[in-house]
Design a protein around this motif. Structure first.
Motif, PDB file in Angstrom:
ATOM      1  N   GLY A 135      48.379  25.772  35.584  1.00 49.88           N
ATOM      2  CA  GLY A 135      48.352  26.225  36.968  1.00 49.88           C
ATOM      3  C   GLY A 135      48.429  25.117  37.995  1.00 49.88           C
ATOM      4  N   GLN A 136      48.477  23.869  37.545  1.00 47.53           N
ATOM      5  CA  GLN A 136      48.549  22.740  38.481  1.00 47.53           C
ATOM      6  C   GLN A 136      50.001  22.499  38.905  1.00 47.53           C
ATOM      7  OE1 GLN A 136      45.474  21.565  39.411  1.00 47.53           O
ATOM      8  NE2 GLN A 136      44.925  23.247  38.022  1.00 47.53           N
ATOM      9  N   PRO A 137      50.232  21.862  40.052  1.00 50.66           N
ATOM     10  CA  PRO A 137      51.601  21.532  40.456  1.00 50.66           C
ATOM     11  C   PRO A 137      52.236  20.563  39.453  1.00 50.66           C
ATOM     12  CG  PRO A 137      50.084  21.319  42.317  1.00 50.66           C
ATOM     13  CD  PRO A 137      49.238  21.486  41.087  1.00 50.66           C
ATOM     14  N   ASN A 138      53.458  20.852  39.056  1.00 53.06           N
ATOM     15  CA  ASN A 138      54.222  20.005  38.127  1.00 53.06           C
ATOM     16  C   ASN A 138      53.365  19.575  36.921  1.00 53.06           C
ATOM     17  OD1 ASN A 138      56.627  19.983  39.726  1.00 53.06           O
ATOM     18  ND2 ASN A 138      55.625  18.523  41.098  1.00 53.06           N
ATOM     19  N   PRO A 139      52.932  20.545  36.117  1.00 53.80           N
ATOM     20  CA  PRO A 139      52.000  20.256  35.021  1.00 53.80           C
ATOM     21  C   PRO A 139      52.682  19.596  33.815  1.00 53.80           C
ATOM     22  CG  PRO A 139      52.609  22.559  34.957  1.00 53.80           C
ATOM     23  CD  PRO A 139      53.271  21.979  36.187  1.00 53.80           C
ATOM     24  N   ILE A 140      53.178  18.405  34.048  1.00 54.78           N
ATOM     25  CA  ILE A 140      53.913  17.710  32.993  1.00 54.78           C
ATOM     26  C   ILE A 140      53.014  17.364  31.807  1.00 54.78           C
ATOM     27  CG2 ILE A 140      53.595  15.351  33.849  1.00 54.78           C
ATOM     28  CD1 ILE A 140      56.635  14.929  33.231  1.00 54.78           C
ATOM     29  N   ASP A 141      51.692  17.312  32.052  1.00 57.16           N
ATOM     30  CA  ASP A 141      50.784  17.011  30.951  1.00 57.16           C
ATOM     31  C   ASP A 141      50.816  18.079  29.865  1.00 57.16           C
ATOM     32  OD1 ASP A 141      49.644  18.692  32.888  1.00 57.16           O
ATOM     33  OD2 ASP A 141      47.605  18.195  32.281  1.00 57.16           O
ATOM     34  N   CYS A 142      51.267  19.303  30.204  1.00 56.92           N
ATOM     35  CA  CYS A 142      51.355  20.374  29.215  1.00 56.92           C
ATOM     36  C   CYS A 142      52.319  20.026  28.080  1.00 56.92           C
ATOM     37  CB  CYS A 142      51.794  21.676  29.875  1.00 56.92           C
ATOM     38  SG  CYS A 142      50.519  22.418  30.936  1.00 56.92           S
ATOM     39  N   LEU A 143      53.185  19.049  28.303  1.00 59.98           N
ATOM     40  CA  LEU A 143      54.052  18.591  27.210  1.00 59.98           C
ATOM     41  C   LEU A 143      53.210  18.028  26.064  1.00 59.98           C
ATOM     42  CD1 LEU A 143      56.898  16.797  29.214  1.00 59.98           C
ATOM     43  CD2 LEU A 143      56.920  19.107  28.257  1.00 59.98           C
ATOM     44  N   GLY A 144      52.034  17.496  26.389  1.00 55.97           N
ATOM     45  CA  GLY A 144      51.148  16.999  25.341  1.00 55.97           C
ATOM     46  C   GLY A 144      50.626  18.126  24.470  1.00 55.97           C
ATOM     47  N   ALA A 145      50.324  19.268  25.091  1.00 53.77           N
ATOM     48  CA  ALA A 145      49.891  20.439  24.322  1.00 53.77           C
ATOM     49  C   ALA A 145      51.012  20.929  23.418  1.00 53.77           C
ATOM     50  CB  ALA A 145      49.448  21.547  25.270  1.00 53.77           C
ATOM     51  N   MET A 146      52.220  20.957  23.954  1.00 52.13           N
ATOM     52  CA  MET A 146      53.363  21.391  23.150  1.00 52.13           C
ATOM     53  C   MET A 146      53.597  20.445  21.979  1.00 52.13           C
ATOM     54  SD  MET A 146      56.030  22.612  26.104  1.00 52.13           S
ATOM     55  CE  MET A 146      55.554  23.821  27.345  1.00 52.13           C
ATOM     56  N   PHE A 147      53.376  19.160  22.210  1.00 57.25           N
ATOM     57  CA  PHE A 147      53.527  18.179  21.125  1.00 57.25           C
ATOM     58  C   PHE A 147      52.609  18.527  19.960  1.00 57.25           C
ATOM     59  CE2 PHE A 147      51.779  14.370  19.099  1.00 57.25           C
ATOM     60  CZ  PHE A 147      52.930  13.811  18.569  1.00 57.25           C
ATOM     61  N   ILE A 148      51.373  18.901  20.262  1.00 58.52           N
ATOM     62  CA  ILE A 148      50.411  19.240  19.209  1.00 58.52           C
ATOM     63  C   ILE A 148      50.740  20.584  18.568  1.00 58.52           C
ATOM     64  CG2 ILE A 148      48.017  19.856  18.745  1.00 58.52           C
ATOM     65  CD1 ILE A 148      48.444  16.855  19.019  1.00 58.52           C
ATOM     66  N   ILE A 149      50.916  21.615  19.374  1.00 60.12           N
ATOM     67  CA  ILE A 149      51.066  22.971  18.842  1.00 60.12           C
ATOM     68  C   ILE A 149      52.414  23.146  18.142  1.00 60.12           C
ATOM     69  CG2 ILE A 149      51.164  25.413  19.465  1.00 60.12           C
ATOM     70  CD1 ILE A 149      49.149  24.743  21.734  1.00 60.12           C
ATOM     71  N   GLU A 150      53.486  22.637  18.758  1.00 55.50           N
ATOM     72  CA  GLU A 150      54.786  22.726  18.090  1.00 55.50           C
ATOM     73  C   GLU A 150      54.823  21.810  16.871  1.00 55.50           C
ATOM     74  OE1 GLU A 150      56.824  25.011  19.030  1.00 55.50           O
ATOM     75  OE2 GLU A 150      55.614  25.505  20.792  1.00 55.50           O
ATOM     76  N   GLY A 151      54.112  20.699  16.956  1.00 53.62           N
ATOM     77  CA  GLY A 151      54.044  19.799  15.810  1.00 53.62           C
ATOM     78  C   GLY A 151      53.392  20.455  14.612  1.00 53.62           C
ATOM     79  N   LEU A 152      52.388  21.297  14.860  1.00 50.39           N
ATOM     80  CA  LEU A 152      51.763  22.038  13.770  1.00 50.39           C
ATOM     81  C   LEU A 152      52.775  22.914  13.057  1.00 50.39           C
ATOM     82  CD1 LEU A 152      48.320  23.196  15.199  1.00 50.39           C
ATOM     83  CD2 LEU A 152      48.671  21.856  13.125  1.00 50.39           C
ATOM     84  N   GLY A 153      53.595  23.593  13.834  1.00 50.74           N
ATOM     85  CA  GLY A 153      54.601  24.449  13.232  1.00 50.74           C
ATOM     86  C   GLY A 153      55.616  23.662  12.434  1.00 50.74           C
ATOM     87  N   ALA A 154      56.093  22.577  13.019  1.00 51.50           N
ATOM     88  CA  ALA A 154      57.143  21.794  12.368  1.00 51.50           C
ATOM     89  C   ALA A 154      56.648  21.019  11.159  1.00 51.50           C
ATOM     90  CB  ALA A 154      57.760  20.831  13.388  1.00 51.50           C
TER      91      ALA A 154
END
Length: 230
Positions: A135-154
């Motif tokens: 919910g923050q402006p330009n939440p680019i830090d969410c890429l870190g969450a994707m790195f972890i969660i998508e990494g689990l899948g891959a």
């Protein structure tokens, strides 16, 4: 008298991929201590364990596409490529919970019970943190969450699927959610890597991404550890 806080030398010299690799290595160490995963690797899991894991993952899977969509809506035009990628990702993810539901039913679970389930305390913490960050402006830090969660899948989903199959004699259509994510998330991580190494990620963004990845790694372990605690 004033003091200054200096960034650790490693944070000043290491590349973002190297810093994230360190977060991932620490994440794997914590995963190895999760009780259900220890039993899985030892071949000592039960069908009830598998059902409990799917039951507890379901709410986080539902929320995943929602916080990604929220993050996408908060990127401005200067971050158009990230916004576009996040929107596409949210569309791809928003039906994933249905794959999980089919697996749950295929191993004797009740779809109605699953849909009526609550988040465990780890899932509550993970979702709360992600919706706040998204919910923050330009939440680019969410890429870190994707790195972890998508990494689990891959990196982990196929391994876990095969271990559940070996221990419980499950068919492919009973672990489809995990098997699907091994392929799908490999594609997602490739796109993510391209963004993480692009010019749009400056030093401040890199710090935020690493912090988010580290937080999410701990909350994800909490989610897997606190099964059935509400």
């Amino acid at each position: 008298m004033t003091t200054t806080t200096e960034r650790p030398p490693a944070a000043e010299t290491a590349s973002l991929p190297d810093r994230l690799a360190q977060v991932w290595a620490e994440f794997e160490e914590r995963l190895a201590e999760v009780p259900i995963l220890r039993d899985l690797h030892a071949g000592e899991v039960t069908l009830d364990d598998y059902q409990r894991l799917l039951f507890n993952l379901r709410q986080q899977v539902v929320d995943g596409s929602l916080w990604i969509a929220r993050a996408a809506s908060n990127f401005d035009m200067a971050h158009f490529e990230i916004r576009s990628a996040a929107m596409h990702h949210a569309v791809e993810e928003h039906r994933d919970h249905l794959l999980l539901e089919r697996d749950f039913v295929a191993v004797g679970g009740s779809r109605e019970e699953l849909r009526a389930g609550r988040k465990n305390i780890g899932s509550e913490a993970l979702s709360g943190y992600m919706f706040h960050r998204a919910g923050q402006p330009n939440p680019i830090d969410c890429l870190g969450a994707m790195f972890i969660i998508e990494g689990l899948g891959a990196r982990k989903a196929l391994e876990w699927a095969e271990e559940f199959q070996a221990a419980l004699g499950l068919a492919d259509n009973q672990v489809h959610f995990m098997r699907y994510h091994q392929t799908a998330d490999e594609g997602h991580t490739g796109k993510l890597d391209a963004i993480l190494t692009s010019d749009i990620v400056d030093d401040a963004a890199a710090d935020a991404i690493v912090t988010c990845a580290a937080v999410v790694s701990r909350l994800y372990v909490m989610q897997l550890t606190e099964l059935d605690r509400y």
